[in-house]
Motif scaffolding. Sequence first.
Motif, PDB file in Angstrom:
ATOM      1  N   SER A   1       0.830  -1.276  -0.119  1.00  0.00           N
ATOM      2  CA  SER A   1       0.056   0.073  -0.075  1.00  0.00           C
ATOM      3  C   SER A   1       0.736   1.191   0.026  1.00  0.00           C
ATOM      4  CB  SER A   1      -0.937   0.263   1.160  1.00  0.00           C
ATOM      5  OG  SER A   1      -1.472   1.378   1.520  1.00  0.00           O
ATOM      6  N   SER A   2       0.492   2.452  -0.578  1.00  0.00           N
ATOM      7  CA  SER A   2       1.032   3.725  -0.494  1.00  0.00           C
ATOM      8  C   SER A   2       0.797   4.337   0.978  1.00  0.00           C
ATOM      9  CB  SER A   2       0.562   4.626  -1.733  1.00  0.00           C
ATOM     10  OG  SER A   2      -0.816   4.793  -1.357  1.00  0.00           O
TER      11      SER A   2
ATOM     12  N   MET B   1       5.810  -1.044   1.161  1.00  0.00           N
ATOM     13  CA  MET B   1       5.241   0.417   0.835  1.00  0.00           C
ATOM     14  C   MET B   1       6.378   1.237  -0.351  1.00  0.00           C
ATOM     15  SD  MET B   1       4.147   2.130   4.578  1.00  0.00           S
ATOM     16  CE  MET B   1       3.035   3.533   3.761  1.00  0.00           C
ATOM     17  N   PRO B   2       5.548   1.733  -1.359  1.00  0.00           N
ATOM     18  CA  PRO B   2       6.596   2.446  -2.199  1.00  0.00           C
ATOM     19  C   PRO B   2       7.372   3.591  -1.505  1.00  0.00           C
ATOM     20  CG  PRO B   2       4.330   3.172  -2.714  1.00  0.00           C
ATOM     21  CD  PRO B   2       4.077   1.926  -1.455  1.00  0.00           C
ATOM     22  N   ASP B   3       8.628   3.682  -1.866  1.00  0.00           N
ATOM     23  CA  ASP B   3       9.642   4.636  -1.281  1.00  0.00           C
ATOM     24  C   ASP B   3       9.044   6.210  -1.539  1.00  0.00           C
ATOM     25  OD1 ASP B   3      10.424   4.993  -3.731  1.00  0.00           O
ATOM     26  OD2 ASP B   3      12.420   3.894  -3.483  1.00  0.00           O
TER      27      ASP B   3
ATOM     28  N   LEU C   1      10.213  -0.203   2.243  1.00  0.00           N
ATOM     29  CA  LEU C   1      10.042   0.501   1.495  1.00  0.00           C
ATOM     30  C   LEU C   1      10.722   0.096   0.249  1.00  0.00           C
ATOM     31  CD1 LEU C   1      10.819   3.611   3.329  1.00  0.00           C
ATOM     32  CD2 LEU C   1       8.785   2.642   2.987  1.00  0.00           C
ATOM     33  N   VAL C   2      10.089  -0.011  -0.912  1.00  0.00           N
ATOM     34  CA  VAL C   2      10.518  -0.299  -2.292  1.00  0.00           C
ATOM     35  C   VAL C   2      10.243   0.566  -3.396  1.00  0.00           C
ATOM     36  CG1 VAL C   2      10.264  -2.820  -1.704  1.00  0.00           C
ATOM     37  CG2 VAL C   2       8.517  -1.626  -2.862  1.00  0.00           C
TER      38      VAL C   2
ATOM     39  N   GLU D   1       4.050  -4.270  -6.320  1.00  0.00           N
ATOM     40  CA  GLU D   1       3.415  -5.416  -6.745  1.00  0.00           C
ATOM     41  C   GLU D   1       3.892  -6.605  -6.502  1.00  0.00           C
ATOM     42  OE1 GLU D   1      -0.045  -4.897  -7.552  1.00  0.00           O
ATOM     43  OE2 GLU D   1       0.177  -2.761  -7.623  1.00  0.00           O
ATOM     44  N   ASP D   2       5.184  -6.869  -6.884  1.00  0.00           N
ATOM     45  CA  ASP D   2       5.899  -8.213  -7.187  1.00  0.00           C
ATOM     46  C   ASP D   2       6.340  -8.630  -5.553  1.00  0.00           C
ATOM     47  OD1 ASP D   2       5.518  -8.162  -9.572  1.00  0.00           O
ATOM     48  OD2 ASP D   2       7.332  -7.275 -10.101  1.00  0.00           O
TER      49      ASP D   2
END
Length: 320
Positions: free
Chosen positions: A76-77, A99-101, A120-121, A127-128
């Motif tokens: 999730s963001s 979570m996206p960085d 954090l990615v 998604e992966d």
Amino acid sequence: MPLVGLEELRAAQRRIAGVAVRTPLMPAPWAEDGNRRLWLKPENLQPTGAFKIRGAYNRLAQLSAAERERGVVAQSSGNHAQAIAYAAKMLGIKAVIVMPDTSPAVKVESTRSYGAEVLLVAPERREDTPGELRERHGYVWVPPFDDLDIIAGQGTVGLEIGEDAPDELDTVLVPVSGGGLISGVAAAIKLTTPGVRVIGVEPELAADAQASLRAGERLSWPVADTYRTIADGLRTPALGVLPFEHVQAYVDDIVTVTEEEIRDTVAVLARRGRLVAEPSGAVATAGYLHRADELRGRVFAAVVSGGNLEPKLLSELLAA
């Protein structure tokens, strides 16, 4: 493809009682325009600052003892992240959140504050990574929107609107991202208050749902495109498979709003409505303020879906 039914919606409503706040339907007299009126559903008042606690708790509360022992993983963001972390803490379940960085720091910090492990990615890895963690550690995957229990939980927003709305209500405006919220709300409205239209609102810069509805097929937008919008909670590149079926079945239309209109509406909600709304949470109200003429409704309800935004951004938008 199965659609959520009234029985599942009612069961979710009973399950989340006492956990999610039954938010009021608030009149917005400052937004009246002639015979046109607006009511607001302030989901920013939830314990985690957004509607997501409804679906998250409804899903986690139904896990078996063995599944709870394994722990859960989600991506999730920010708002689904916080909701899963919060629900997992209440139920004594380990939660790992991807979570996206690019996520707002306030959302990352809040997710960690509930005891979840946060990874954090890069946005293109969001998604992966959960699937890789599930394979490696055996976690139970809890999707943000592509799940009937999640949809049913979010749909309790629609049940409450139907129960509290004035008889004259003719249009419900709902933000659109992956589609869990609008799927549940639209199902609830159509199954309990037939004749009321449900219209999605999303940013022009992330209008994959509008394109999908009009094309009659799920379309995906590049991450680089959807990440242009200030509405970080609405950057999902495509509707989920289950949400798309619900959108086709129950949603009357989807309209878009500009970045300037979103920014303006955050400030209007704060100044006039006394509500702190993040950009994603303000888009439905922006639909009313800037698209009402084309929507042709008279009495609207708009879901203010969340209020988790950086204080610095709120200050900037109020000063503009």
